[in-house]
Scaffold this motif. Structure first.
Motif, mmCIF file in Angstrom:
data_model
loop_
_atom_site.group_PDB
_atom_site.id
_atom_site.type_symbol
_atom_site.label_atom_id
_atom_site.label_comp_id
_atom_site.label_asym_id
_atom_site.label_seq_id
_atom_site.Cartn_x
_atom_site.Cartn_y
_atom_site.Cartn_z
ATOM 1 N N PRO B 88 0.797 -1.229 0.000
ATOM 2 C CA PRO B 88 0.000 0.000 0.000
ATOM 3 C C PRO B 88 0.827 1.274 0.000
ATOM 4 O O PRO B 88 0.285 2.335 -0.317
ATOM 5 N N THR B 89 2.156 1.173 0.298
ATOM 6 C CA THR B 89 2.961 2.406 0.307
ATOM 7 C C THR B 89 4.117 2.246 -0.675
ATOM 8 O O THR B 89 4.501 1.144 -1.043
ATOM 9 N N ILE B 90 4.679 3.394 -1.065
ATOM 10 C CA ILE B 90 5.856 3.392 -1.940
ATOM 11 C C ILE B 90 7.080 3.332 -1.040
ATOM 12 O O ILE B 90 7.135 4.006 -0.013
ATOM 13 N N SER B 91 8.063 2.522 -1.440
ATOM 14 C CA SER B 91 9.267 2.343 -0.620
ATOM 15 C C SER B 91 9.972 3.675 -0.410
ATOM 16 O O SER B 91 10.084 4.477 -1.331
ATOM 17 N N PRO B 92 10.460 3.960 0.824
ATOM 18 C CA PRO B 92 11.136 5.242 1.066
ATOM 19 C C PRO B 92 12.428 5.411 0.276
ATOM 20 O O PRO B 92 12.939 6.529 0.164
ATOM 21 N N SER B 93 12.960 4.291 -0.306
ATOM 22 C CA SER B 93 14.156 4.438 -1.131
ATOM 23 C C SER B 93 13.827 5.078 -2.475
ATOM 24 O O SER B 93 14.705 5.586 -3.159
ATOM 25 N N ARG B 94 12.521 5.078 -2.869
ATOM 26 C CA ARG B 94 12.118 5.613 -4.177
ATOM 27 C C ARG B 94 11.720 7.069 -4.114
ATOM 28 O O ARG B 94 11.869 7.802 -5.090
ATOM 29 N N VAL B 95 11.098 7.464 -3.003
ATOM 30 C CA VAL B 95 10.656 8.861 -2.846
ATOM 31 C C VAL B 95 11.090 9.327 -1.477
ATOM 32 O O VAL B 95 10.984 8.572 -0.508
ATOM 33 N N ARG B 96 11.558 10.575 -1.423
ATOM 34 C CA ARG B 96 11.943 11.131 -0.113
ATOM 35 C C ARG B 96 11.299 12.485 0.044
ATOM 36 O O ARG B 96 11.459 13.350 -0.815
ATOM 37 N N VAL B 97 10.555 12.643 1.126
ATOM 38 C CA VAL B 97 9.952 13.947 1.412
ATOM 39 C C VAL B 97 10.249 14.283 2.861
ATOM 40 O O VAL B 97 10.084 13.443 3.737
ATOM 41 N N GLN B 98 10.683 15.525 3.068
ATOM 42 C CA GLN B 98 10.932 15.965 4.439
ATOM 43 C C GLN B 98 9.987 17.103 4.775
ATOM 44 O O GLN B 98 9.520 17.818 3.901
ATOM 45 N N ALA B 99 9.718 17.232 6.067
ATOM 46 C CA ALA B 99 8.878 18.327 6.527
ATOM 47 C C ALA B 99 9.538 18.940 7.751
ATOM 48 O O ALA B 99 10.116 18.222 8.560
ATOM 49 N N THR B 100 9.454 20.268 7.862
ATOM 50 C CA THR B 100 10.051 20.963 9.024
ATOM 51 C C THR B 100 8.929 21.484 9.895
ATOM 52 O O THR B 100 7.944 22.033 9.399
ATOM 53 N N VAL B 101 9.097 21.304 11.207
ATOM 54 C CA VAL B 101 8.095 21.829 12.142
ATOM 55 C C VAL B 101 8.298 23.331 12.235
ATOM 56 O O VAL B 101 9.357 23.806 12.638
ATOM 57 N N VAL B 102 7.261 24.070 11.869
ATOM 58 C CA VAL B 102 7.364 25.528 11.832
ATOM 59 C C VAL B 102 6.906 26.131 13.154
ATOM 60 O O VAL B 102 7.553 27.020 13.701
ATOM 61 N N GLU B 103 5.773 25.641 13.665
ATOM 62 C CA GLU B 103 5.293 26.212 14.928
ATOM 63 C C GLU B 103 4.320 25.272 15.623
ATOM 64 O O GLU B 103 3.711 24.396 14.998
ATOM 65 N N HIS B 104 4.213 25.490 16.940
ATOM 66 C CA HIS B 104 3.148 24.870 17.749
ATOM 67 C C HIS B 104 2.208 25.993 18.125
ATOM 68 O O HIS B 104 2.551 26.843 18.941
ATOM 69 N N THR B 105 1.025 26.018 17.517
ATOM 70 C CA THR B 105 0.107 27.146 17.793
ATOM 71 C C THR B 105 -1.189 26.648 18.410
ATOM 72 O O THR B 105 -1.387 25.464 18.618
ATOM 73 N N LYS B 106 -2.061 27.635 18.662
ATOM 74 C CA LYS B 106 -3.426 27.307 19.066
ATOM 75 C C LYS B 106 -4.359 28.012 18.092
ATOM 76 O O LYS B 106 -4.025 29.045 17.529
ATOM 77 N N GLY B 107 -5.562 27.445 17.903
ATOM 78 C CA GLY B 107 -6.530 28.049 17.000
ATOM 79 C C GLY B 107 -7.153 29.293 17.623
ATOM 80 O O GLY B 107 -6.761 29.726 18.708
ATOM 81 N N LYS B 108 -8.183 29.816 16.949
ATOM 82 C CA LYS B 108 -8.816 31.017 17.525
ATOM 83 C C LYS B 108 -9.671 30.616 18.721
ATOM 84 O O LYS B 108 -10.060 29.468 18.859
#
Lengths: 118, 147
Positions: B88-108
């Motif tokens: 069901p998933t693509i092997s991590p050796s084929r695609v690499r995506v990174q994400a950076t944590v920008v902030e921990h916020t609260k909603g309105k």
């Protein structure tokens, strides 16, 4: 001249003893609303508090008797001891994988100053 | 002559749209296109993500601001004309995506008002839902599948 006996060797995997099925896996499929206190009490005695809850009981005459009392409400399978799961085990089983892994931090690298620590 | 051309168009279309035979060939097709997207499973929910997106998810307590995360469960990778679906998933050796944590916020601020009439009971609860925001990085499709 008599022919030497031909021996045919067939490779079959060694016979593994199937695990003995020692527990009942009981899932409450139908509710006991309006069926009376006795049947509700039987379900509580089995440990079933809500629909679709699953509990495991060892094969005993007591457990079998309780199941027979509520047999119209309940689905039962025989499972080996290795498949028995506590409520916490079942909860961990349902949990989705995180989907991420922390690889490093960018706190030291900002606006081109410093380096990305991996 | 026009009729002959019209008759050959379906055959041409079929030639262009024969599916590639290997994963590498499929990834080559996707890589040849300028922009890509992924469908990733993040803490039990699937999101369609593209580079430079800001993803807002319920607060992640085990992660700090500035942390870089790799997305492990990528179900689909695609571009404008091609899609690669994992099993069901693509092997991590084929695609690499990174994400950076920008902030921990609260909603309105939300105000929850509770009242039971004629009983003298009423109360107002003020509430802010905590969130974490992530900036999605580039979608890397390496040429040789890395370990």
């Amino acid at each position: 001249m008599p022919q030497p006996p031909t021996v045919s060797v067939s490779t079959t995997p060694p016979h593994v003893e199937p695990e003995p099925l020692t527990h009942y896996k009981i899932t409450l499929r139908r509710s006991a609303i309006s069926l009376g206190d006795k049947i509700k009490g039987t379900l509580v005695a089995l440990g079933l508090h809500r629909r679709m809850q699953t509990v495991y009981h060892r094969h005993t005459p007591e457990a079998a008797g309780k199941i027979l009392r509520v047999k119209e409400l309940v689905e039962v399978h025989n499972v080996p001891a290795s498949k028995v799961m506590t409520a916490q085990d079942q909860r961990m089983d349902r949990k989705a994988p995180r989907g991420y892994k922390v690889v490093g931090s960018r706190m030291n690298a900002f606006m081109g100053v410093g380096e990305f620590k991996n | 002559m026009l009729a002959r051309l019209a008759r050959s168009v379906p055959a041409l279309c079929r030639a262009v749209h024969t599916p590639p035979t290997s994963t590498t060939a499929a990834l080559e097709l996707i890589r040849s296109q300028p922009s890509h997207y992924i469908i990733a499973n993040f803490v039990g929910t699937k999101y369609i993500l593209t580079p430079r997106d800001v993803l807002t998810v319920p607060r992640l307590r085990d992660v700090k601001v500035g942390d870089v995360l790799t997305l492990d469960e990528i179900h689909e990778l695609g571009s404008r004309e091609y899609t690669l679906r994992g099993n069901p998933t693509i092997s991590p050796s084929r695609v690499r995506v990174q994400a950076t944590v920008v902030e921990h916020t609260k909603g309105k601020m939300e105000f929850i008002f509770k009242k039971k009439r004629r009983k003298g009971y009423q109360k107002t609860i003020s509430h802010k839902q905590p969130y974490t925001r992530l900036r999605i990085g580039e979608i890397e499709i390496p040429i040789e599948p890395s370990s």
